[in-house]
Write a protein that holds these residues in place. Structure first.
Motif, PDB file in Angstrom:
ATOM      1  N   ILE B 164       6.304  -6.823   0.200  1.00  0.00           N
ATOM      2  CA  ILE B 164       7.206  -7.081   1.338  1.00  0.00           C
ATOM      3  C   ILE B 164       6.585  -6.558   2.625  1.00  0.00           C
ATOM      4  O   ILE B 164       6.077  -5.440   2.669  1.00  0.00           O
ATOM      5  CB  ILE B 164       8.584  -6.429   1.073  1.00  0.00           C
ATOM      6  CG1 ILE B 164       9.258  -7.097  -0.128  1.00  0.00           C
ATOM      7  CG2 ILE B 164       9.468  -6.492   2.321  1.00  0.00           C
ATOM      8  CD1 ILE B 164      10.573  -6.456  -0.562  1.00  0.00           C
ATOM      9  N   ARG B 165       6.612  -7.397   3.687  1.00  0.00           N
ATOM     10  CA  ARG B 165       5.966  -7.081   4.968  1.00  0.00           C
ATOM     11  C   ARG B 165       6.981  -7.148   6.103  1.00  0.00           C
ATOM     12  O   ARG B 165       7.919  -7.960   6.044  1.00  0.00           O
ATOM     13  CB  ARG B 165       4.864  -8.107   5.275  1.00  0.00           C
ATOM     14  CG  ARG B 165       3.741  -8.151   4.268  1.00  0.00           C
ATOM     15  CD  ARG B 165       2.707  -7.045   4.549  1.00  0.00           C
ATOM     16  NE  ARG B 165       1.751  -6.947   3.454  1.00  0.00           N
ATOM     17  CZ  ARG B 165       1.899  -6.174   2.374  1.00  0.00           C
ATOM     18  NH1 ARG B 165       2.993  -5.439   2.222  1.00  0.00           N
ATOM     19  NH2 ARG B 165       0.980  -6.127   1.443  1.00  0.00           N
ATOM     20  N   PRO B 166       6.799  -6.337   7.135  1.00  0.00           N
ATOM     21  CA  PRO B 166       7.658  -6.473   8.323  1.00  0.00           C
ATOM     22  C   PRO B 166       7.586  -7.905   8.843  1.00  0.00           C
ATOM     23  O   PRO B 166       6.512  -8.512   8.859  1.00  0.00           O
ATOM     24  CB  PRO B 166       7.034  -5.489   9.318  1.00  0.00           C
ATOM     25  CG  PRO B 166       6.341  -4.475   8.466  1.00  0.00           C
ATOM     26  CD  PRO B 166       5.832  -5.234   7.278  1.00  0.00           C
ATOM     27  N   ARG B 169      11.658 -12.527   5.872  1.00  0.00           N
ATOM     28  CA  ARG B 169      13.087 -12.849   5.991  1.00  0.00           C
ATOM     29  C   ARG B 169      13.801 -12.643   4.656  1.00  0.00           C
ATOM     30  O   ARG B 169      13.202 -12.784   3.586  1.00  0.00           O
ATOM     31  CB  ARG B 169      13.256 -14.313   6.435  1.00  0.00           C
ATOM     32  CG  ARG B 169      12.547 -14.661   7.729  1.00  0.00           C
ATOM     33  CD  ARG B 169      13.184 -14.017   8.954  1.00  0.00           C
ATOM     34  NE  ARG B 169      14.544 -14.513   9.169  1.00  0.00           N
ATOM     35  CZ  ARG B 169      14.830 -15.654   9.810  1.00  0.00           C
ATOM     36  NH1 ARG B 169      13.866 -16.413  10.297  1.00  0.00           N
ATOM     37  NH2 ARG B 169      16.084 -16.025   9.978  1.00  0.00           N
ATOM     38  N   LEU B 170      15.086 -12.330   4.748  1.00  0.00           N
ATOM     39  CA  LEU B 170      15.919 -12.088   3.563  1.00  0.00           C
ATOM     40  C   LEU B 170      16.791 -13.309   3.301  1.00  0.00           C
ATOM     41  O   LEU B 170      17.541 -13.743   4.177  1.00  0.00           O
ATOM     42  CB  LEU B 170      16.811 -10.863   3.783  1.00  0.00           C
ATOM     43  CG  LEU B 170      16.071  -9.577   4.166  1.00  0.00           C
ATOM     44  CD1 LEU B 170      17.068  -8.482   4.581  1.00  0.00           C
ATOM     45  CD2 LEU B 170      15.204  -9.105   3.010  1.00  0.00           C
ATOM     46  N   LEU B 171      16.708 -13.826   2.094  1.00  0.00           N
ATOM     47  CA  LEU B 171      17.379 -15.068   1.733  1.00  0.00           C
ATOM     48  C   LEU B 171      18.310 -14.796   0.545  1.00  0.00           C
ATOM     49  O   LEU B 171      17.945 -14.084  -0.378  1.00  0.00           O
ATOM     50  CB  LEU B 171      16.274 -16.063   1.353  1.00  0.00           C
ATOM     51  CG  LEU B 171      16.551 -17.516   1.047  1.00  0.00           C
ATOM     52  CD1 LEU B 171      15.226 -18.284   1.153  1.00  0.00           C
ATOM     53  CD2 LEU B 171      17.128 -17.708  -0.325  1.00  0.00           C
ATOM     54  N   VAL B 172      19.505 -15.368   0.598  1.00  0.00           N
ATOM     55  CA  VAL B 172      20.431 -15.263  -0.530  1.00  0.00           C
ATOM     56  C   VAL B 172      20.836 -16.678  -0.936  1.00  0.00           C
ATOM     57  O   VAL B 172      21.066 -17.529  -0.076  1.00  0.00           O
ATOM     58  CB  VAL B 172      21.673 -14.424  -0.169  1.00  0.00           C
ATOM     59  CG1 VAL B 172      22.628 -14.331  -1.356  1.00  0.00           C
ATOM     60  CG2 VAL B 172      21.267 -13.025   0.268  1.00  0.00           C
ATOM     61  N   SER B 173      20.915 -16.932  -2.241  1.00  0.00           N
ATOM     62  CA  SER B 173      21.071 -18.318  -2.703  1.00  0.00           C
ATOM     63  C   SER B 173      22.491 -18.850  -2.647  1.00  0.00           C
ATOM     64  O   SER B 173      22.712 -20.025  -2.924  1.00  0.00           O
ATOM     65  CB  SER B 173      20.518 -18.459  -4.126  1.00  0.00           C
ATOM     66  OG  SER B 173      21.288 -17.683  -5.026  1.00  0.00           O
ATOM     67  N   GLY B 174      23.482 -17.989  -2.292  1.00  0.00           N
ATOM     68  CA  GLY B 174      24.854 -18.486  -2.211  1.00  0.00           C
ATOM     69  C   GLY B 174      25.831 -17.382  -1.871  1.00  0.00           C
ATOM     70  O   GLY B 174      25.426 -16.232  -1.667  1.00  0.00           O
ATOM     71  N   PRO B 175      27.114 -17.703  -1.845  1.00  0.00           N
ATOM     72  CA  PRO B 175      28.144 -16.715  -1.504  1.00  0.00           C
ATOM     73  C   PRO B 175      28.140 -15.567  -2.515  1.00  0.00           C
ATOM     74  O   PRO B 175      27.794 -15.771  -3.675  1.00  0.00           O
ATOM     75  CB  PRO B 175      29.455 -17.495  -1.607  1.00  0.00           C
ATOM     76  CG  PRO B 175      29.098 -18.924  -1.751  1.00  0.00           C
ATOM     77  CD  PRO B 175      27.682 -19.016  -2.191  1.00  0.00           C
ATOM     78  N   ARG B 220       7.716 -13.076  -1.649  1.00  0.00           N
ATOM     79  CA  ARG B 220       7.218 -11.703  -1.877  1.00  0.00           C
ATOM     80  C   ARG B 220       7.847 -11.064  -3.108  1.00  0.00           C
ATOM     81  O   ARG B 220       7.179 -10.394  -3.880  1.00  0.00           O
ATOM     82  CB  ARG B 220       7.562 -10.806  -0.674  1.00  0.00           C
ATOM     83  CG  ARG B 220       7.292 -11.403   0.680  1.00  0.00           C
ATOM     84  CD  ARG B 220       5.826 -11.652   0.907  1.00  0.00           C
ATOM     85  NE  ARG B 220       5.586 -11.831   2.338  1.00  0.00           N
ATOM     86  CZ  ARG B 220       4.497 -12.362   2.850  1.00  0.00           C
ATOM     87  NH1 ARG B 220       3.535 -12.805   2.063  1.00  0.00           N
ATOM     88  NH2 ARG B 220       4.351 -12.463   4.157  1.00  0.00           N
ATOM     89  N   CYS B 221       9.162 -11.255  -3.239  1.00  0.00           N
ATOM     90  CA  CYS B 221       9.900 -10.506  -4.247  1.00  0.00           C
ATOM     91  C   CYS B 221      11.274 -11.148  -4.404  1.00  0.00           C
ATOM     92  O   CYS B 221      11.841 -11.661  -3.438  1.00  0.00           O
ATOM     93  CB  CYS B 221      10.050  -9.055  -3.765  1.00  0.00           C
ATOM     94  SG  CYS B 221      10.853  -7.962  -4.941  1.00  0.00           S
ATOM     95  N   MET B 222      11.799 -11.139  -5.616  1.00  0.00           N
ATOM     96  CA  MET B 222      13.146 -11.675  -5.847  1.00  0.00           C
ATOM     97  C   MET B 222      13.920 -10.711  -6.740  1.00  0.00           C
ATOM     98  O   MET B 222      13.328 -10.000  -7.559  1.00  0.00           O
ATOM     99  CB  MET B 222      13.067 -13.052  -6.513  1.00  0.00           C
ATOM    100  CG  MET B 222      12.450 -14.120  -5.630  1.00  0.00           C
ATOM    101  SD  MET B 222      12.368 -15.745  -6.444  1.00  0.00           S
ATOM    102  CE  MET B 222      10.940 -15.495  -7.509  1.00  0.00           C
ATOM    103  N   ALA B 280      15.966 -13.222  -2.198  1.00  0.00           N
ATOM    104  CA  ALA B 280      14.518 -13.404  -2.117  1.00  0.00           C
ATOM    105  C   ALA B 280      14.022 -12.908  -0.766  1.00  0.00           C
ATOM    106  O   ALA B 280      14.689 -13.097   0.257  1.00  0.00           O
ATOM    107  CB  ALA B 280      14.148 -14.873  -2.308  1.00  0.00           C
ATOM    108  N   VAL B 281      12.879 -12.263  -0.788  1.00  0.00           N
ATOM    109  CA  VAL B 281      12.209 -11.904   0.460  1.00  0.00           C
ATOM    110  C   VAL B 281      11.038 -12.857   0.607  1.00  0.00           C
ATOM    111  O   VAL B 281      10.182 -12.944  -0.293  1.00  0.00           O
ATOM    112  CB  VAL B 281      11.717 -10.444   0.433  1.00  0.00           C
ATOM    113  CG1 VAL B 281      11.157 -10.058   1.792  1.00  0.00           C
ATOM    114  CG2 VAL B 281      12.849  -9.499   0.026  1.00  0.00           C
TER     115      VAL B 281
END
Lengths: 341, 341
Positions: B164-166, B169-175, B220-222, B280-281
């Motif tokens: 993970i790098r500065p 972005r941070l992603l979420v797959s749903g509510p 990067r990572c999940m 997910a990042v």
């Protein structure tokens, strides 16, 4: 107990006896059906990217958590590692899932975990993943542990009940019933009165690897005798191989304190759990040499030949009794020793 | 709760929050120490005869056993398969260990097992080994299930918080919070009064594989957000990566019935469990495209970007609130939702 399904789960469904087998065949196997599960061995051997992966899982609910000669943690590690070993696999990794009842003392948990750590080191495996859940008081019983083991089967190693032939000999690595007797004694508060009641909880990989190295091809199949004891393993192996077994009661070592306690409690030591005893079916021409080899190991000093494989009704295990009669060994119908592992 | 160790295990030790982490670091990790366990991810990746083996284990103690949108069996299969998937592994095999309380109806067990079978088929895994133990009435709670998953990590796939790098972005797959709300509603007997409360229990492998295939190297990572909810995963990832996260509350979807129930029960939906949501990042330059891609899948229709990775105090997760203020997300100190999975 006999006959009709009561419509709910009985303690005896967890005994490792007839009802456990019924549950597997009637409920789990039809739902999950696949060729690996159908092997119904102590472990599954599956292909993964070119490797023959061996996988086994066990939950441990033994009561009490600590008993003469061991504890739930040591039992969990050796129990799972042994399932891999007797299948001819090299144990490599373990996972550990803890279900803790609220109120368990942190010190008890620490002792169990330390015991697991020592057992894993002795067995040469790493505990690589874990999980902890906590349930409210009255919804568990101190501590339950699931251990799942992963290993690999070296090329050339082929073991299984299908390889058992008439004339083969039945070998057991030591006296039977020690674990069951030790736990029952502690549970009944008798362990301070009967000396020498100690669980046989121990890793089997050393004995197994020695046999496989010395007698490649002549070792047909191995099992560790746990829940259900020696008798249950014999019936399961006879059934799975489609052969009949002939067993000599006089040849089966049961240590005196174990025999004594079993008499007091009305338990048959042949159905009492072991946690460090191997049953092996070997070709007749290596049988004596195999016993001699095992006897050179501390955990195999009392290894013994107890019988032979015969042509005959598939699954029939006939024991010549000490009294000179003949007794047919069967799967337990009910529950003899609940929560022994 | 704060300060001194009470000397025994609390329900909160199983919350997935601060005390669960303390137990891992203070008790399990020192005893079992090895490089794989130290990764402390949802799964361990270990070498086995040339293969990168992925292994994960989970015990499920959810109460009640059946809830809107799922049951303990489906939860166990998807929960374990998802732990493998978010690590970049291809799930292959599962084991299943059942700890049954005497008296569980055979029909309920059959329903759970059938549900596991369907979930395993949908997730493309085989259940290859199992174990059944039964404890007496009052020593368990209906049914506990351990599932351990085994898979393999394809060559080239490298995921983990260290990547993970500065600027990411941070992603979420749903509510978020659907599973926690559905279980709590059923437990409180409110689920017949609040429509639309349904667990999100679902397999994530499809979404994961789509992301990895489309954006190799940029993912990067999940993690899957389960026990402890979205907030806990964010804090854990920020801590493990040594970075600070900046999150926008307004961007985080919480479905109306979930928000309403959480208000009634005094629960923060950001800490309510999900069972089919991925965090997910991803690299900034693919972030928008990644969201668009996920939205083409039924389980990813409401995928969203919720924040960014910043230089800053390691482990700090600052959320800009809807009201315009700033709130620091922390690991839960106590227990919010016991036995949610």
């Amino acid at each position: 107990m006999h006959g009709r399904d009561p419509g709910y789960i009985l303690v005896a469904h967890g005994s490792g006896g007839k009802l456990t087998g019924d549950l597997f065949r009637d409920l789990f196997l039809p739902a999950f059906r696949n060729p690996y599960l159908e092997q119904a061995g102590d472990q599954a051997v599956v292909p993964l990217d070119g490797v023959r992966l061996a996988v086994t899982t066990d939950s441990f609910v033994v009561s009490p958590l600590f008993f003469p000669g061991g504890d739930i943690g040591r039992l969990a590690v050796y129990g799972t590692v042994n399932d891999l070993a007797v299948g001819g696999a090299v144990p490599a990794y373990l996972t550990a899932g803890f279900i803790i009842e609220e109120g368990l003392s942190t010190e008890d948990l620490r002792r169990v975990v330390q015991s697991m750590s020592e057992a894993a080191a002795r067995a040469g495996v790493s505990i690589i993943a874990g999980d902890t859940k906590v349930v409210e008081r009255g919804k568990g019983d101190g501590l339950f542990i699931n251990t799942t083991g992963v290993g690999w089967v070296p090329p050339g190693v082929e073991l299984g009940p299908a390889r058992i032939r008439p004339g083969d000999r039945l070998l057991v690595s030591g006296p039977v019933g020690d674990h069951g007797a030790a736990v029952m004694a502690r549970r009944a508060g008798l362990d301070f009165e009967v000396e020498g009641l100690v669980s046989d909880t121990a890793p089997l990989a050393g004995l197994v690897q020695a046999l496989l190295a010395a007698f490649p091809g002549a070792v047909r199949c191995m099992r560790d005798a746990t829940r259900g004891g020696l008798a249950t393993v014999l019936v399961e192996l006879a059934t799975a191989s489609g052969k009949a077994f002939r067993v000599d009661e006089a040849a089966i070592a049961v240590r005196e304190p174990v025999r004594g306690l079993c008499e007091v409690l009305g338990i048959d030591p042949l159905y009492a759990a072991c946690e460090g005893r191997m049953v092996a079916v070997v070709a007749a021409d290596v049988a004596e040499a195999a016993v001699e080899l095992l006897r050179t190991y501390p955990d195999g000093q009392q290894a013994m030949l107890i019988g032979t494989v015969a042509e005959g009704p598939p699954g029939e295990v006939l024991m010549r009794t000490v009294a000179g009669g003949s007794r047919r060994l069967e799967l337990l119908e009910g529950e003899q020793l609940p929560r022994i592992c």
